[in-house]
Motif scaffolding. Sequence first.
Motif, PDB file in Angstrom:
ATOM      1  N   ASP A  83      59.328  78.236  51.223  1.00 49.90           N
ATOM      2  CA  ASP A  83      60.779  78.290  51.394  1.00 49.90           C
ATOM      3  C   ASP A  83      61.175  79.721  51.772  1.00 49.90           C
ATOM      4  O   ASP A  83      60.661  80.695  51.215  1.00 49.90           O
ATOM      5  N   LEU A 130      58.012  73.950  50.212  1.00 48.29           N
ATOM      6  CA  LEU A 130      58.667  72.701  50.602  1.00 48.29           C
ATOM      7  C   LEU A 130      57.629  71.782  51.229  1.00 48.29           C
ATOM      8  O   LEU A 130      56.862  72.217  52.096  1.00 48.29           O
ATOM      9  N   HIS A 140      60.967  70.173  46.884  1.00 46.02           N
ATOM     10  CA  HIS A 140      60.793  71.568  46.488  1.00 46.02           C
ATOM     11  C   HIS A 140      59.707  71.604  45.405  1.00 46.02           C
ATOM     12  O   HIS A 140      59.817  70.888  44.394  1.00 46.02           O
TER      13      HIS A 140
END
Length: 113
Positions: free
Chosen positions: A30, A40, A101
């Motif tokens: 990320d 991610l 995430h």
Amino acid sequence: MAKTLFQKIIDREIPAEIVYEDERCLAFHDVQPQAPTHVLLIPKKPIESIDRIAEEDADLLGHLWLTIGKLASELQLAGGYRVVINCGDDGGQTVDHLHFHILGGRAMTWPPG
Ligand code: AMP
């Protein structure tokens, strides 16, 4: 429909720090990490959000969860980690391409903001 940011990363039109790729998914760091490790994971299939997952995606979703476990090991998150999927405006989703995430490297707090 215009390409999402993540579709552009898949298509290599935008650079990203890729940590894993196979024929069905891609994982990258990320750009605004919220933990020491913040990766991610996205399917290459352009599913907009959790709400757009179809029956035919069941095998793909299983693959993504199995990949998360492998990635956590590779990212040395043996101490634990958190997986977050934001959905819709109230969920805080800003990119309309399903993404997980994977957050770790520090103790997480609860409740989330
Ligand atoms: P969400 O808010 O759940 O939709 O998550 C979108 C995430 O994408 C945020 O955590 C952003 O920091 C991240 N992001 C935005 N642009 C990029 C980029 N170019 N490369 C990597 N991550 C990005």
